[in-house]
Motif scaffolding. Sequence first.
Motif, PDB file in Angstrom:
ATOM      1  N   THR A 107      44.589  38.330  16.483  1.00 19.61           N
ATOM      2  CA  THR A 107      45.403  37.389  15.772  1.00 19.61           C
ATOM      3  C   THR A 107      46.846  37.518  16.073  1.00 19.61           C
ATOM      4  N   VAL A 108      47.102  38.770  16.372  1.00 15.22           N
ATOM      5  CA  VAL A 108      48.617  39.052  16.501  1.00 15.22           C
ATOM      6  C   VAL A 108      48.869  38.776  17.644  1.00 15.22           C
ATOM      7  N   SER A 109      48.098  39.042  18.964  1.00 12.54           N
ATOM      8  CA  SER A 109      48.402  38.582  20.224  1.00 12.54           C
ATOM      9  C   SER A 109      48.408  37.033  20.557  1.00 12.54           C
ATOM     10  N   LYS A 110      47.630  36.207  19.641  1.00 10.57           N
ATOM     11  CA  LYS A 110      47.707  35.017  19.820  1.00 10.57           C
ATOM     12  C   LYS A 110      48.801  34.255  19.149  1.00 10.57           C
ATOM     13  N   LYS A 111      49.502  34.958  18.142  1.00 10.84           N
ATOM     14  CA  LYS A 111      50.530  34.412  17.311  1.00 10.84           C
ATOM     15  C   LYS A 111      51.777  34.622  18.099  1.00 10.84           C
ATOM     16  N   HIS A 112      52.019  35.617  18.809  1.00 13.05           N
ATOM     17  CA  HIS A 112      53.175  35.860  19.498  1.00 13.05           C
ATOM     18  C   HIS A 112      52.855  36.196  21.033  1.00 13.05           C
ATOM     19  N   SER A 113      51.975  35.178  21.428  1.00 13.97           N
ATOM     20  CA  SER A 113      51.454  35.093  22.789  1.00 13.97           C
ATOM     21  C   SER A 113      52.759  35.138  23.883  1.00 13.97           C
ATOM     22  N   GLU A 114      53.736  34.107  23.429  1.00 12.31           N
ATOM     23  CA  GLU A 114      54.856  33.599  24.229  1.00 12.31           C
ATOM     24  C   GLU A 114      55.923  34.859  24.375  1.00 12.31           C
ATOM     25  N   ARG A 115      55.963  35.469  23.334  1.00 14.84           N
ATOM     26  CA  ARG A 115      56.978  36.714  23.384  1.00 14.84           C
ATOM     27  C   ARG A 115      56.322  37.882  24.186  1.00 14.84           C
ATOM     28  N   ILE A 116      55.017  37.828  23.974  1.00 14.29           N
ATOM     29  CA  ILE A 116      54.497  39.164  24.767  1.00 14.29           C
ATOM     30  C   ILE A 116      54.503  38.727  26.455  1.00 14.29           C
ATOM     31  N   GLU A 117      54.148  37.559  26.795  1.00 15.84           N
ATOM     32  CA  GLU A 117      54.223  37.264  28.021  1.00 15.84           C
ATOM     33  C   GLU A 117      55.801  37.342  28.566  1.00 15.84           C
ATOM     34  N   ASP A 118      56.532  37.093  27.918  1.00 21.15           N
ATOM     35  CA  ASP A 118      57.871  37.061  28.392  1.00 21.15           C
ATOM     36  C   ASP A 118      58.389  38.500  28.457  1.00 21.15           C
ATOM     37  N   TRP A 119      57.891  39.461  27.816  1.00 24.81           N
ATOM     38  CA  TRP A 119      58.222  40.920  27.930  1.00 24.81           C
ATOM     39  C   TRP A 119      57.484  41.391  29.136  1.00 24.81           C
ATOM     40  N   ILE A 120      56.095  41.055  29.339  1.00 26.52           N
ATOM     41  CA  ILE A 120      55.297  41.575  30.478  1.00 26.52           C
ATOM     42  C   ILE A 120      55.552  41.081  31.715  1.00 26.52           C
ATOM     43  N   TYR A 121      55.777  39.804  31.889  1.00 20.22           N
ATOM     44  CA  TYR A 121      55.921  39.302  33.298  1.00 20.22           C
ATOM     45  C   TYR A 121      57.450  39.248  33.723  1.00 20.22           C
ATOM     46  N   PRO A 122      57.713  39.340  34.931  1.00 19.89           N
ATOM     47  CA  PRO A 122      56.772  39.966  35.934  1.00 19.89           C
ATOM     48  C   PRO A 122      56.642  41.290  36.233  1.00 19.89           C
ATOM     49  N   GLU A 123      57.543  42.190  35.561  1.00 23.02           N
ATOM     50  CA  GLU A 123      57.733  43.542  36.000  1.00 23.02           C
ATOM     51  C   GLU A 123      56.783  44.337  35.478  1.00 23.02           C
ATOM     52  N   PHE A 124      56.342  44.317  34.358  1.00 22.26           N
ATOM     53  CA  PHE A 124      55.317  44.943  33.420  1.00 22.26           C
ATOM     54  C   PHE A 124      53.902  44.427  33.561  1.00 22.26           C
ATOM     55  N   GLU A 125      53.564  43.605  34.623  1.00 30.69           N
ATOM     56  CA  GLU A 125      52.372  43.121  34.533  1.00 30.69           C
ATOM     57  C   GLU A 125      51.152  44.313  34.704  1.00 30.69           C
ATOM     58  N   GLN A 126      50.152  44.048  34.026  1.00 30.42           N
ATOM     59  CA  GLN A 126      48.893  45.048  33.899  1.00 30.42           C
ATOM     60  C   GLN A 126      47.626  44.202  34.657  1.00 30.42           C
ATOM     61  N   ASN A 127      47.301  44.734  35.546  1.00 28.04           N
ATOM     62  CA  ASN A 127      45.880  44.126  36.233  1.00 28.04           C
ATOM     63  C   ASN A 127      44.734  44.959  36.333  1.00 28.04           C
ATOM     64  N   TRP A 128      43.870  44.704  35.495  1.00 29.33           N
ATOM     65  CA  TRP A 128      42.945  45.875  35.075  1.00 29.33           C
ATOM     66  C   TRP A 128      41.638  45.506  35.982  1.00 29.33           C
ATOM     67  N   LYS A 129      41.706  44.700  36.830  1.00 29.85           N
ATOM     68  CA  LYS A 129      40.572  44.389  37.613  1.00 29.85           C
ATOM     69  C   LYS A 129      39.834  45.572  38.139  1.00 29.85           C
ATOM     70  N   LEU A 130      40.610  46.534  38.719  1.00 29.56           N
ATOM     71  CA  LEU A 130      40.069  48.075  39.419  1.00 29.56           C
ATOM     72  C   LEU A 130      39.119  48.563  38.599  1.00 29.56           C
ATOM     73  N   PHE A 131      39.411  48.243  37.077  1.00 29.91           N
ATOM     74  CA  PHE A 131      38.488  49.095  36.033  1.00 29.91           C
ATOM     75  C   PHE A 131      37.562  48.130  35.403  1.00 29.91           C
ATOM     76  N   ALA A 132      37.467  46.856  35.895  1.00 26.84           N
ATOM     77  CA  ALA A 132      36.552  46.091  35.151  1.00 26.84           C
ATOM     78  C   ALA A 132      34.899  46.517  35.496  1.00 26.84           C
ATOM     79  N   PRO A 133      33.949  46.020  34.947  1.00 30.49           N
ATOM     80  CA  PRO A 133      32.472  46.110  35.480  1.00 30.49           C
ATOM     81  C   PRO A 133      32.365  45.756  36.591  1.00 30.49           C
ATOM     82  N   ASN A 134      33.081  44.812  37.099  1.00 30.69           N
ATOM     83  CA  ASN A 134      32.612  44.249  38.451  1.00 30.69           C
ATOM     84  C   ASN A 134      33.856  44.173  39.125  1.00 30.69           C
ATOM     85  N   PRO A 135      34.469  45.289  39.760  1.00 28.74           N
ATOM     86  CA  PRO A 135      35.764  45.175  40.437  1.00 28.74           C
ATOM     87  C   PRO A 135      35.667  44.328  41.780  1.00 28.74           C
TER      88      PRO A 135
END
Length: 284
Positions: free
Chosen positions: A111-139
């Motif tokens: 609920t929190v991430s959906k409500k504040h998704s725009e602020r979260i994306e403005d904070w994360i992108y582009p410098e703090f992007e997190q790519n978790w594909k390496l740790f996914a079940p199918n890397p």
Amino acid sequence: MDAYDEGSDPRQGPARPPAEPTGPEPTGSPQAGPPQAGPDPRPAPTDPAAPAAPDAVTGPPAPGPPAEPRTGVAALSLRYQIGAAVALAVVAAGVCVHLGMTFLHVAPANTVSKKHSERIEDWIYPEFEQNWKLFAPNPLQQNIAVQVRAEILTADGRTRTTGWYDLSAEDGRAIDGNLLPSHTQQNELRRAWDFFVATHDNDNRPVGLRGALSETYLRRITALRLDRADAAGPDGTVARVQVRSRTANVPPPEWSTEEVSTTPVYRTLPWWSLPGDEGRGGVG
């Protein structure tokens, strides 16, 4: 009567006292008087509450060991201590906000991430992007390279087509051996291609409202890269560009019995015409 006779003559002066004995008087004699009080060799008791008088010979008492100097924040004045406390509070608040934003970005949708998704994306992108594909079940088990070629319009009105420029390989060479690689070299092209693939179907047709935006973003990146490589030459202009991807499976290790095809697969996009400013290396 003899003048020396000791009688009861009223004219006679007072009688002389008897001579004191010359020898020691026996102890316990009733005639012995109290002993004479002489100086007491023991020191007189002193009052603990009374201040100690300075020694007339040695002077005042020696001072104690000096106090240890203050270090760290305690050595600062009150004004600087307040400034340090405010700066520390600001840094702590920034760290808490960053950790909270990062957690909401990588956590499952709530609920929190959906409500504040725009602020979260403005904070994360582009410098703090997190790519978790390496740790996914199918890397990821594929190498994806983005390549581009251009159609050049020469000064005499003729056109020519360049070869394929491997933009991903250029970024790889810039990163290899670089202790502090640029964020642009690491993620700009890769993110642009992921953005395009996510907003287009297998026939390269846009899906949703962000399809045209992803095309424009990828086209401008390729135009800037071609301008840096001087693909048009001194008198030419880039009229159109064409982008393709080269996808190849990562070969398994030598000890593995898994059989994987390493033949590359290409996905070629249609030609895109460039506006005048983009064709000359600018932004249209």
